[in-house]
Motif scaffolding. Structure first.
Motif, PDB file in Angstrom:
ATOM      1  N   ASN A   1     -10.399  -6.782 -10.005  1.00 31.79           N
ATOM      2  CA  ASN A   1     -11.011  -5.143  -9.884  1.00 31.79           C
ATOM      3  C   ASN A   1     -11.134  -4.797  -8.592  1.00 31.79           C
ATOM      4  OD1 ASN A   1     -11.092  -5.265 -12.823  1.00 31.79           O
ATOM      5  ND2 ASN A   1     -13.258  -5.996 -12.784  1.00 31.79           N
ATOM      6  N   ARG A   2     -11.739  -5.523  -7.704  1.00 33.45           N
ATOM      7  CA  ARG A   2     -11.575  -5.225  -6.318  1.00 33.45           C
ATOM      8  C   ARG A   2     -10.135  -4.810  -5.658  1.00 33.45           C
ATOM      9  NH1 ARG A   2     -16.224  -5.802  -2.979  1.00 33.45           N
ATOM     10  NH2 ARG A   2     -18.125  -6.314  -4.293  1.00 33.45           N
ATOM     11  N   ILE A   3      -9.405  -5.680  -5.826  1.00 34.02           N
ATOM     12  CA  ILE A   3      -7.965  -5.662  -5.430  1.00 34.02           C
ATOM     13  C   ILE A   3      -7.444  -4.276  -5.908  1.00 34.02           C
ATOM     14  CG2 ILE A   3      -5.632  -6.585  -5.395  1.00 34.02           C
ATOM     15  CD1 ILE A   3      -6.901  -9.442  -5.088  1.00 34.02           C
ATOM     16  N   ILE A   4      -7.667  -4.054  -7.161  1.00 34.61           N
ATOM     17  CA  ILE A   4      -6.781  -2.865  -7.799  1.00 34.61           C
ATOM     18  C   ILE A   4      -7.540  -1.898  -7.265  1.00 34.61           C
ATOM     19  CG2 ILE A   4      -6.673  -1.742 -10.010  1.00 34.61           C
ATOM     20  CD1 ILE A   4      -6.320  -4.333 -11.583  1.00 34.61           C
TER      21      ILE A   4
ATOM     22  N   THR B   1      -8.882  -1.337  -4.495  1.00 31.90           N
ATOM     23  CA  THR B   1      -8.434  -1.383  -2.932  1.00 31.90           C
ATOM     24  C   THR B   1      -7.215  -0.728  -2.878  1.00 31.90           C
ATOM     25  OG1 THR B   1      -9.709  -3.236  -2.230  1.00 31.90           O
ATOM     26  CG2 THR B   1      -7.952  -2.617  -0.970  1.00 31.90           C
ATOM     27  N   LEU B   2      -6.024  -0.954  -3.693  1.00 35.99           N
ATOM     28  CA  LEU B   2      -4.768  -0.739  -3.712  1.00 35.99           C
ATOM     29  C   LEU B   2      -4.587   0.804  -4.069  1.00 35.99           C
ATOM     30  CD1 LEU B   2      -2.961  -3.707  -5.276  1.00 35.99           C
ATOM     31  CD2 LEU B   2      -3.006  -3.060  -2.781  1.00 35.99           C
ATOM     32  N   GLY B   3      -5.420   1.097  -4.937  1.00 39.04           N
ATOM     33  CA  GLY B   3      -5.573   2.541  -5.751  1.00 39.04           C
ATOM     34  C   GLY B   3      -6.008   3.362  -4.499  1.00 39.04           C
ATOM     35  N   LEU B   4      -7.184   2.972  -3.692  1.00 36.61           N
ATOM     36  CA  LEU B   4      -7.685   3.971  -2.745  1.00 36.61           C
ATOM     37  C   LEU B   4      -6.676   4.054  -1.598  1.00 36.61           C
ATOM     38  CD1 LEU B   4     -11.560   3.177  -2.619  1.00 36.61           C
ATOM     39  CD2 LEU B   4     -10.305   5.137  -3.749  1.00 36.61           C
ATOM     40  N   LEU B   5      -5.954   3.082  -1.221  1.00 32.80           N
ATOM     41  CA  LEU B   5      -4.928   2.949  -0.119  1.00 32.80           C
ATOM     42  C   LEU B   5      -3.731   3.797  -0.623  1.00 32.80           C
ATOM     43  CD1 LEU B   5      -4.789  -0.891   1.027  1.00 32.80           C
ATOM     44  CD2 LEU B   5      -6.000   1.180   2.098  1.00 32.80           C
ATOM     45  N   LEU B   6      -3.445   4.061  -2.045  1.00 33.44           N
ATOM     46  CA  LEU B   6      -2.300   4.671  -2.453  1.00 33.44           C
ATOM     47  C   LEU B   6      -2.657   6.411  -2.252  1.00 33.44           C
ATOM     48  CD1 LEU B   6       0.432   4.871  -3.782  1.00 33.44           C
ATOM     49  CD2 LEU B   6      -0.790   4.868  -5.961  1.00 33.44           C
ATOM     50  N   VAL B   7      -3.950   6.460  -2.323  1.00 28.75           N
ATOM     51  CA  VAL B   7      -4.592   8.022  -2.297  1.00 28.75           C
ATOM     52  C   VAL B   7      -4.551   8.290  -0.793  1.00 28.75           C
ATOM     53  CG1 VAL B   7      -6.706   9.382  -2.337  1.00 28.75           C
ATOM     54  CG2 VAL B   7      -5.924   7.863  -4.103  1.00 28.75           C
ATOM     55  N   TYR B   8      -4.675   7.730  -0.003  1.00 28.61           N
ATOM     56  CA  TYR B   8      -4.679   7.645   1.637  1.00 28.61           C
ATOM     57  C   TYR B   8      -3.253   8.021   1.961  1.00 28.61           C
ATOM     58  CZ  TYR B   8      -5.185   7.045   6.399  1.00 28.61           C
ATOM     59  OH  TYR B   8      -5.190   7.456   7.882  1.00 28.61           O
ATOM     60  N   ARG B   9      -2.208   7.214   1.369  1.00 22.62           N
ATOM     61  CA  ARG B   9      -0.654   7.402   1.668  1.00 22.62           C
ATOM     62  C   ARG B   9      -0.352   8.754   1.313  1.00 22.62           C
ATOM     63  NH1 ARG B   9       0.657   6.781   5.452  1.00 22.62           N
ATOM     64  NH2 ARG B   9       2.675   6.791   5.050  1.00 22.62           N
ATOM     65  N   PHE B  10      -0.917   8.936   0.002  1.00 18.49           N
ATOM     66  CA  PHE B  10      -0.396  10.208  -0.613  1.00 18.49           C
ATOM     67  C   PHE B  10      -0.719  11.483   0.163  1.00 18.49           C
ATOM     68  CE2 PHE B  10      -1.344  13.877  -3.376  1.00 18.49           C
ATOM     69  CZ  PHE B  10       0.151  14.162  -3.819  1.00 18.49           C
ATOM     70  N   GLY B  11      -2.013  11.483   0.743  1.00 18.24           N
ATOM     71  CA  GLY B  11      -2.573  12.491   1.388  1.00 18.24           C
ATOM     72  C   GLY B  11      -2.002  12.761   2.869  1.00 18.24           C
TER      73      GLY B  11
ATOM     74  N   TRP C   1     -14.603   8.228   4.050  1.00 16.50           N
ATOM     75  CA  TRP C   1     -15.280   7.744   2.874  1.00 16.50           C
ATOM     76  C   TRP C   1     -14.554   6.764   1.945  1.00 16.50           C
ATOM     77  CZ3 TRP C   1     -13.488   8.393  -2.164  1.00 16.50           C
ATOM     78  CH2 TRP C   1     -14.688   8.328  -3.193  1.00 16.50           C
ATOM     79  N   LEU C   2     -13.094   7.066   2.308  1.00 15.07           N
ATOM     80  CA  LEU C   2     -12.343   6.000   1.367  1.00 15.07           C
ATOM     81  C   LEU C   2     -12.326   4.537   1.945  1.00 15.07           C
ATOM     82  CD1 LEU C   2      -8.789   7.790   1.009  1.00 15.07           C
ATOM     83  CD2 LEU C   2     -10.106   7.356  -0.757  1.00 15.07           C
ATOM     84  N   GLY C   3     -12.460   4.637   3.318  1.00 17.98           N
ATOM     85  CA  GLY C   3     -12.581   3.292   4.040  1.00 17.98           C
ATOM     86  C   GLY C   3     -13.997   2.659   3.541  1.00 17.98           C
ATOM     87  N   GLU C   4     -14.992   3.272   3.624  1.00 14.46           N
ATOM     88  CA  GLU C   4     -16.331   2.713   3.264  1.00 14.46           C
ATOM     89  C   GLU C   4     -16.337   2.352   1.939  1.00 14.46           C
ATOM     90  OE1 GLU C   4     -19.059   5.911   4.112  1.00 14.46           O
ATOM     91  OE2 GLU C   4     -19.329   5.478   6.266  1.00 14.46           O
ATOM     92  N   LYS C   5     -15.696   3.146   0.860  1.00 13.33           N
ATOM     93  CA  LYS C   5     -15.713   2.454  -0.490  1.00 13.33           C
ATOM     94  C   LYS C   5     -14.926   1.399  -0.653  1.00 13.33           C
ATOM     95  CE  LYS C   5     -18.185   5.684  -2.562  1.00 13.33           C
ATOM     96  NZ  LYS C   5     -19.469   5.207  -3.129  1.00 13.33           N
ATOM     97  N   ILE C   6     -13.681   1.387   0.235  1.00 13.50           N
ATOM     98  CA  ILE C   6     -13.007  -0.201   0.007  1.00 13.50           C
ATOM     99  C   ILE C   6     -13.979  -1.184   0.597  1.00 13.50           C
ATOM    100  CG2 ILE C   6     -11.095  -1.314   1.147  1.00 13.50           C
ATOM    101  CD1 ILE C   6      -9.485   1.493   1.133  1.00 13.50           C
ATOM    102  N   THR C   7     -14.624  -0.980   1.636  1.00 10.15           N
ATOM    103  CA  THR C   7     -15.613  -1.974   2.105  1.00 10.15           C
ATOM    104  C   THR C   7     -16.517  -2.625   1.125  1.00 10.15           C
ATOM    105  OG1 THR C   7     -15.216  -1.255   4.417  1.00 10.15           O
ATOM    106  CG2 THR C   7     -17.013  -2.626   3.987  1.00 10.15           C
TER     107      THR C   7
END
Length: 448
Positions: free
Chosen positions: A18-21, A23-33, A172-178
């Motif tokens: 769940n943590r990996i999924i 993380t990948l989802g939030l990184l995808l949001v960042y790349r989309f932005g 915020w994305l970075g803090e949520k990933i952490t």
């Protein structure tokens, strides 16, 4: 295969999966932005901005933002304002008693320091955002026709709000990933941004080699790249182990100080400062060019020499000064981040001692001496890796975009973040009695 078996083991652990999924989802949001252009700007007319950010310091900045800087994206400022704010707060902690007090208060103090860092990030964004917008038509040559709604007050106000919000959202994305993902979120955002520009840089260099029928040269460059990656891994993971003897606790609750206590080690890192000396040095490297461009010196021979030599990040003088600054800042940053006095006090309180060294001040002096000895080779090695892109450009005529991945901040961040993330995944696997990602030897028997 062992690797496939390890991946299956990773997927078996529900929390880790769940943590990996996430993380990948939030990184995808960042790349989309990073691909979403600021409102009011025609994305089809950004060729000049993209060409100006392919090389030099702007190319490095664009790599850190994953191409968002060159796309005039809502994430154009990236996460760098937060990094700058963190560095400033960390350095201010040396001189400001209030911050020193917060650092000693544990979790509550760290929460307040984080809040201060966030407010400082907003302040830095409010300075950088107008500067970035003002540079689009002037320094970067974007035509006025690209600004569909003009460059009036409404455009500036809305764009500044969006750029500041984009940086805060990335933070915020970075803090949520952490907190809820895997790895250090801020570092992962930077690493993903750097990796996003790697394929384009490699393909551009490879296409130029193929035009000259230099296929073997491409393979030779890849071999050198792998070697420098291995060297970077060695630099990140190398430690000097200081043997420590702990007194054995007796049945009465006291300590029996004899040679039969448990023996452990204090690992002192060869490069305890990470990539921070390179970041500090790069910030200083702007100064000579700015001095040469002042009204007092721009027409003089010295001023023109400064502007010429320090505008080329692959030039001899630039890299010589750059390397010397890295060595100096490595000593400086190691001195303020490795608390040998605190290490000695903690060791004494826990009943530990270094064989042959008295606890207390002598232990602190000994640890400080060892840190000074290992910091010299570490700083020189770090400086060599930092200037290696310039060496590879001069020796093999590698394109500048691809050369940035042969060392410097980009490669060290990629290596450091990858190792840190793998270690976290490894700890989950070992806790569940699986064979870890970084473990060699016999497989552990999986426990259902």
């Amino acid at each position: 295969m062992k690797f496939i078996e390890t991946i299956k083991n990773v997927w078996k652990i529900e929390e880790l999966r769940n943590r990996i999924i996430l993380t990948l989802g939030l990184l995808l949001v960042y790349r989309f932005g990073a691909q979403v252009v600021l409102p009011g700007i025609d994305a089809a007319q950004l060729e000049s901005l993209q060409s100006n950010t392919e090389t030099g310091l702007l190319g490095l900045l664009n790599a850190f933002t994953g191409g968002a800087f060159a796309n005039a994206s809502v994430f154009a400022l990236g996460i760098m304002p937060y990094i700058s704010a963190s560095i400033v707060v960390q350095l201010m902690g040396i001189a400001i008693p209030y911050l020193q007090k917060l650092q000693k208060e544990g979790a509550s103090g760290q929460k307040k320091i984080t809040q201060i860092t966030r407010w400082l990030t907003i302040a830095i964004c409010l300075v950088q955002a107008p500067g970035y917008l003002a540079s689009l038509p002037t320094a970067f040559g974007i035509p006025q026709s690209a600004f569909l709604l003009g460059t009036g007050g409404l455009f500036y106000f809305s764009s500044i709000v969006i750029l500041v919000t984009g940086c805060i959202f990335a933070m915020w994305l970075g803090e949520k990933i952490t907190d809820k993902g895997i790895g250090n979120g801020i570092s992962l955002l930077i690493m993903v941004g750097i990796i996003a520009t790697l394929p384009k840089a490699f393909l551009q260099n490879a296409s130029s080699r193929l035009e000259g029928n230099n296929v073997m040269l491409i393979l030779f460059e890849l071999v050198i790249w792998l070697v420098i990656i291995l060297a970077s891994i060695m630099l990140v993971m190398a430690v000097r182990k200081i043997a420590v003897q702990y007194a054995r606790r007796t049945a009465s609750g006291g300590y029996e100080k004899n040679v039969f206590g448990s023996r452990q080690y204090i690992p002192l890192k060869l490069n305890a400062s990470g990539v921070m000396p390179i970041i500090f040095a790069q910030a200083i490297m702007f100064v000579p060019g700015l001095i040469g461009g002042t009204s007092l010196m721009k027409d003089s021979a010295v001023g023109q020499w400064l502007q010429t030599q320090f505008a080329d990040i692959f030039g001899f003088w630039y890299n010589l000064v750059f390397a010397l600054l890295i060595i100096v800042f490595t000593y400086f940053y190691t001195a303020i981040t490795v608390p040998t006095n605190k290490m000695a006090d903690d060791l004494k309180r826990s009943g530990g001692f270094i064989p042959g060294i008295r606890p207390g001040s002598e232990t602190s002096e000994y640890l400080d001496k060892i840190m000074s000895q290992i910091t010299l080779p570490g700083s020189i090695f770090l400086a060599l890796i930092a200037i290696f892109p310039a060496i590879i450009v001069k020796v093999l005529n590698v394109q500048s975009g691809w050369a940035l991945f042969f060392g410097g901040t980009s490669l060290l961040i990629m290596v450091g973040v990858a190792i840190d993330t793998m270690q976290q995944v490894n700890s989950y696997l070992l806790n569940r009695h699986y064979d870890g990602l970084m473990k060699t030897g016999k497989n552990r028997k999986a426990v259902a």
